[in-house]
Design a protein around this motif. Structure first.
Motif, PDB file in Angstrom:
ATOM      1  N   ALA A 164       0.836  -1.199   0.000  1.00 34.64           N
ATOM      2  CA  ALA A 164       0.000   0.000   0.000  1.00 34.64           C
ATOM      3  C   ALA A 164       0.872   1.250   0.000  1.00 34.64           C
ATOM      4  CB  ALA A 164      -0.925  -0.010   1.209  1.00 34.64           C
ATOM      5  N   SER A 165       1.934   1.240   0.800  1.00 35.79           N
ATOM      6  CA  SER A 165       2.844   2.392   0.851  1.00 35.79           C
ATOM      7  C   SER A 165       3.522   2.620  -0.491  1.00 35.79           C
ATOM      8  CB  SER A 165       3.895   2.182   1.945  1.00 35.79           C
ATOM      9  OG  SER A 165       3.284   2.069   3.212  1.00 35.79           O
ATOM     10  N   SER A 166       3.818   1.528  -1.192  1.00 37.31           N
ATOM     11  CA  SER A 166       4.477   1.666  -2.499  1.00 37.31           C
ATOM     12  C   SER A 166       3.555   2.313  -3.523  1.00 37.31           C
ATOM     13  CB  SER A 166       4.945   0.297  -3.004  1.00 37.31           C
ATOM     14  OG  SER A 166       3.860  -0.497  -3.471  1.00 37.31           O
ATOM     15  N   ARG A 167       2.248   2.003  -3.455  1.00 39.77           N
ATOM     16  CA  ARG A 167       1.292   2.625  -4.382  1.00 39.77           C
ATOM     17  C   ARG A 167       1.195   4.123  -4.103  1.00 39.77           C
ATOM     18  NH1 ARG A 167       1.023   0.700  -8.548  1.00 39.77           N
ATOM     19  NH2 ARG A 167      -1.092   1.440  -8.999  1.00 39.77           N
ATOM     20  N   ILE A 168       1.248   4.478  -2.830  1.00 39.20           N
ATOM     21  CA  ILE A 168       1.164   5.889  -2.454  1.00 39.20           C
ATOM     22  C   ILE A 168       2.422   6.632  -2.891  1.00 39.20           C
ATOM     23  CG2 ILE A 168       1.067   7.456  -0.477  1.00 39.20           C
ATOM     24  CD1 ILE A 168      -0.630   5.216   0.918  1.00 39.20           C
ATOM     25  N   ARG A 169       3.588   6.033  -2.663  1.00 34.17           N
ATOM     26  CA  ARG A 169       4.838   6.682  -3.076  1.00 34.17           C
ATOM     27  C   ARG A 169       4.869   6.874  -4.596  1.00 34.17           C
ATOM     28  NH1 ARG A 169      10.676   5.107  -0.817  1.00 34.17           N
ATOM     29  NH2 ARG A 169       9.777   6.311   0.878  1.00 34.17           N
ATOM     30  N   GLU A 170       4.420   5.886  -5.329  1.00 30.51           N
ATOM     31  CA  GLU A 170       4.411   5.998  -6.785  1.00 30.51           C
ATOM     32  C   GLU A 170       3.577   7.193  -7.235  1.00 30.51           C
ATOM     33  OE1 GLU A 170       2.686   3.419 -10.560  1.00 30.51           O
ATOM     34  OE2 GLU A 170       3.420   2.331  -8.799  1.00 30.51           O
ATOM     35  N   ALA A 171       2.430   7.414  -6.583  1.00 32.40           N
ATOM     36  CA  ALA A 171       1.580   8.555  -6.936  1.00 32.40           C
ATOM     37  C   ALA A 171       2.258   9.873  -6.585  1.00 32.40           C
ATOM     38  CB  ALA A 171       0.237   8.443  -6.208  1.00 32.40           C
ATOM     39  N   ILE A 172       2.880   9.937  -5.412  1.00 33.17           N
ATOM     40  CA  ILE A 172       3.532  11.176  -4.971  1.00 33.17           C
ATOM     41  C   ILE A 172       4.694  11.544  -5.884  1.00 33.17           C
ATOM     42  CG2 ILE A 172       4.904  12.207  -3.116  1.00 33.17           C
ATOM     43  CD1 ILE A 172       3.227  10.554  -1.134  1.00 33.17           C
ATOM     44  N   GLU A 173       5.470  10.562  -6.280  1.00 32.28           N
ATOM     45  CA  GLU A 173       6.687  10.853  -7.039  1.00 32.28           C
ATOM     46  C   GLU A 173       6.420  11.273  -8.480  1.00 32.28           C
ATOM     47  OE1 GLU A 173       9.647   7.811  -6.418  1.00 32.28           O
ATOM     48  OE2 GLU A 173      10.183   8.819  -4.543  1.00 32.28           O
ATOM     49  N   LYS A 174       5.175  11.152  -8.925  1.00 34.25           N
ATOM     50  CA  LYS A 174       4.831  11.702 -10.244  1.00 34.25           C
ATOM     51  C   LYS A 174       4.856  13.228 -10.233  1.00 34.25           C
ATOM     52  CE  LYS A 174       0.771   9.891 -10.622  1.00 34.25           C
ATOM     53  NZ  LYS A 174      -0.565   9.483 -11.131  1.00 34.25           N
ATOM     54  N   VAL A 175       4.657  13.805  -9.052  1.00 32.00           N
ATOM     55  CA  VAL A 175       4.463  15.250  -8.970  1.00 32.00           C
ATOM     56  C   VAL A 175       5.805  15.959  -9.051  1.00 32.00           C
ATOM     57  CG1 VAL A 175       3.433  17.125  -7.646  1.00 32.00           C
ATOM     58  CG2 VAL A 175       2.419  14.844  -7.567  1.00 32.00           C
ATOM     59  N   LYS A 176       6.168  16.267 -10.283  1.00 30.57           N
ATOM     60  CA  LYS A 176       7.362  17.060 -10.578  1.00 30.57           C
ATOM     61  C   LYS A 176       6.935  18.241 -11.439  1.00 30.57           C
ATOM     62  CE  LYS A 176      10.686  13.216 -10.339  1.00 30.57           C
ATOM     63  NZ  LYS A 176       9.776  12.164  -9.875  1.00 30.57           N
ATOM     64  N   ASP A 177       7.865  19.107 -11.752  1.00 23.38           N
ATOM     65  CA  ASP A 177       7.547  20.325 -12.488  1.00 23.38           C
ATOM     66  C   ASP A 177       6.727  20.041 -13.748  1.00 23.38           C
ATOM     67  OD1 ASP A 177       8.460  23.377 -12.853  1.00 23.38           O
ATOM     68  OD2 ASP A 177       8.571  22.379 -14.806  1.00 23.38           O
ATOM     69  N   GLU A 178       7.163  19.077 -14.551  1.00 24.35           N
ATOM     70  CA  GLU A 178       6.474  18.787 -15.810  1.00 24.35           C
ATOM     71  C   GLU A 178       5.051  18.298 -15.570  1.00 24.35           C
ATOM     72  OE1 GLU A 178       9.264  17.421 -14.798  1.00 24.35           O
ATOM     73  OE2 GLU A 178      10.866  18.108 -16.140  1.00 24.35           O
ATOM     74  N   TYR A 179       4.877  17.487 -14.520  1.00 20.60           N
ATOM     75  CA  TYR A 179       3.554  16.938 -14.231  1.00 20.60           C
ATOM     76  C   TYR A 179       2.594  18.042 -13.783  1.00 20.60           C
ATOM     77  CZ  TYR A 179       0.077  13.573 -12.606  1.00 20.60           C
ATOM     78  OH  TYR A 179      -1.090  12.841 -12.447  1.00 20.60           O
ATOM     79  N   VAL A 180       3.076  18.950 -12.937  1.00 19.27           N
ATOM     80  CA  VAL A 180       2.233  20.036 -12.447  1.00 19.27           C
ATOM     81  C   VAL A 180       1.797  20.942 -13.595  1.00 19.27           C
ATOM     82  CG1 VAL A 180       2.162  22.072 -10.957  1.00 19.27           C
ATOM     83  CG2 VAL A 180       3.268  19.982 -10.157  1.00 19.27           C
ATOM     84  N   ARG A 181       2.747  21.301 -14.460  1.00 19.34           N
ATOM     85  CA  ARG A 181       2.406  22.193 -15.574  1.00 19.34           C
ATOM     86  C   ARG A 181       1.480  21.508 -16.574  1.00 19.34           C
ATOM     87  NH1 ARG A 181       5.242  26.678 -14.769  1.00 19.34           N
ATOM     88  NH2 ARG A 181       7.214  26.544 -13.602  1.00 19.34           N
ATOM     89  N   SER A 182       1.644  20.203 -16.742  1.00 16.74           N
ATOM     90  CA  SER A 182       0.736  19.442 -17.596  1.00 16.74           C
ATOM     91  C   SER A 182      -0.679  19.446 -17.020  1.00 16.74           C
ATOM     92  CB  SER A 182       1.243  18.002 -17.749  1.00 16.74           C
ATOM     93  OG  SER A 182       0.321  17.201 -18.438  1.00 16.74           O
ATOM     94  N   ALA A 183      -0.776  19.370 -15.684  1.00 15.22           N
ATOM     95  CA  ALA A 183      -2.088  19.413 -15.034  1.00 15.22           C
ATOM     96  C   ALA A 183      -2.753  20.769 -15.250  1.00 15.22           C
ATOM     97  CB  ALA A 183      -1.942  19.128 -13.540  1.00 15.22           C
ATOM     98  N   PHE A 184      -1.949  21.842 -15.201  1.00 17.66           N
ATOM     99  CA  PHE A 184      -2.505  23.174 -15.469  1.00 17.66           C
ATOM    100  C   PHE A 184      -3.112  23.221 -16.865  1.00 17.66           C
ATOM    101  CE2 PHE A 184       0.856  25.253 -12.517  1.00 17.66           C
ATOM    102  CZ  PHE A 184       0.172  24.775 -11.422  1.00 17.66           C
ATOM    103  N   ASP A 185      -2.372  22.722 -17.842  1.00 22.08           N
ATOM    104  CA  ASP A 185      -2.866  22.738 -19.217  1.00 22.08           C
ATOM    105  C   ASP A 185      -4.138  21.901 -19.351  1.00 22.08           C
ATOM    106  OD1 ASP A 185      -1.001  24.451 -20.232  1.00 22.08           O
ATOM    107  OD2 ASP A 185       0.355  22.899 -20.967  1.00 22.08           O
ATOM    108  N   CYS A 186      -4.173  20.791 -18.638  1.00 25.11           N
ATOM    109  CA  CYS A 186      -5.358  19.930 -18.693  1.00 25.11           C
ATOM    110  C   CYS A 186      -6.583  20.678 -18.169  1.00 25.11           C
ATOM    111  CB  CYS A 186      -5.102  18.668 -17.867  1.00 25.11           C
ATOM    112  SG  CYS A 186      -6.399  17.420 -17.980  1.00 25.11           S
TER     113      CYS A 186
END
Length: 361
Positions: free
Chosen positions: A241-263
């Protein structure tokens, strides 16, 4: 609308609240937000100061999450208290709305599959979440000692291969959130093949390039989803369960955040993404059964805000009475213990408490 300040008097005494467990008594202490009003007529910030018969007072605060997140909210409260004591500001707030490209034209198509903007899993056999939203909920404040917190963290990290390739142990949040997620699945008696999502609120201030400046005042958080089969969460070691949570958190980098804005900029109507389901709206993502949200307040300076009257008798969250909502709060004694504030459907709470404590006592 800007700020609204309400002064109230109560015939009650502070002692009437006992140990400050969740109670309908709180409802009269918290400013009421009238969501039937047009959005622009709802104040961004509401404060209620209630004077009790015994001479005690309660200061209750409600802020728009579209304007600030927890970090900025506590920045404001801390500086407000400092000014009330006659001291100067310690950290000047930075109101820079250009740093997150608020006014720039749309870029290309989003670079990622943003599951946080998609419909969340439903209970098997259901086509919508309408009936689940109607079910009665209840709130519990569950205490974990430092020894218990350390035990859960050890349970997630020992004897499993879920840790990342750098060998970093799972954090307190990753282990406690995984533990709550797992036990919610048990309490709700999900079938093995039931999909379930855990919403994780990530502060991306330090994840941007360049990082946001100290004192940035706004909402610099985003929710990301950890998704799993309920059966895997229950049958595999807690580290899964902790590994699934870490995987989700580690997606959040500069490129991911800016992609979310565009979305989001490409959406014609953003009302679907407003978390108004707790006030009876049947539209938008549903974080309740079979899903869950775990928000960490563990690093926020929640305790000891001195407005000139000394340390508070009690500090805690206000009403958060919608299914699947939970918070992690640090102890006011700074002794390493944690309080889990959680809301579940009434029919599931007894079983959740049982599962929550049986693995660690």
């Amino acid at each position: 609308m800007g700020a609204q300040f309400i002064e109230a008097e109560s015939e009650s005494n502070l002692n009437d609240f006992g140990d400050f467990s969740p109670s309908p008594l709180y409802n009269d202490l918290i400013p009421n937000v009238d969501y039937s009003l047009p959005m622009h007529e709802i104040p961004l910030f509401l404060v209620q100061l209630t004077r009790f018969k015994c001479g005690g007072i309660c200061l209750s605060l409600t802020m728009s999450h579209a304007v600030v997140d927890g970090t900025s909210g506590l920045h404001f409260f801390t500086e407000w208290a400092r000014i009330a004591r006659g001291e100067p500001l310690e950290t000047m707030p930075i109101f820079d709305r250009e740093v997150l490209r608020a006014g720039e034209p749309l870029g290309g198509p989003p670079c990622f599959d943003h599951s946080e903007f998609n419909d969340l899993p439903l209970l098997l056999g259901q086509l919508d979440s309408v009936e689940e939203r109607k079910k009665k909920t209840t709130v519990a404040m569950l205490n974990l000692t430092k020894t218990q917190v350390d035990g859960i963290k050890k349970l997630a990290n020992d004897g499993c291969n879920w840790n990342d390739k750098n060998g970093r142990v799972y954090t307190r949040y990753e282990t406690l959130a995984g533990y709550i997620w797992r036990n919610a699945c048990k309490a709700r008696e999900h079938k093995h093949e039931q999909l379930t999502a855990l919403s994780v609120c990530v502060d991306f201030r330090s994840r941007m390039k360049p990082p946001l400046a100290k004192g940035y005042f706004g909402n610099a958080t985003m929710d990301v989803m950890a998704i799993s089969l309920a059966g895997d969460l229950v049958t595999k070691p807690l580290g899964y369960a902790s590994s699934r949570i870490r995987e989700a958190i580690e997606k959040v980098k500069d490129e991911y955040v800016r992609s979310a804005f565009d979305c989001l900029k490409k959406q014609e109507d953003l009302r679907y993404y407003q978390n108004f389901h707790e006030i009876g709206n049947n539209e938008g993502p549903f974080y309740g059964n079979p899903n869950l949200g775990v928000v960490s307040w563990l690093t926020l300076p929640l305790h000891g805000l001195d407005f000139g009257w000394g340390k508070e008798v009690y500090m805690g969250p206000g009403t958060h009475d919608f299914d699947g909502d939970s918070l992690l709060l640090s102890s006011p004694n700074d002794d390493g213990s944690v309080v889990v504030a959680i809301c579940l459907q009434e029919i599931h709470m007894k079983a959740f408490k049982k599962h929550f404590y049986e693995d660690i006592l």
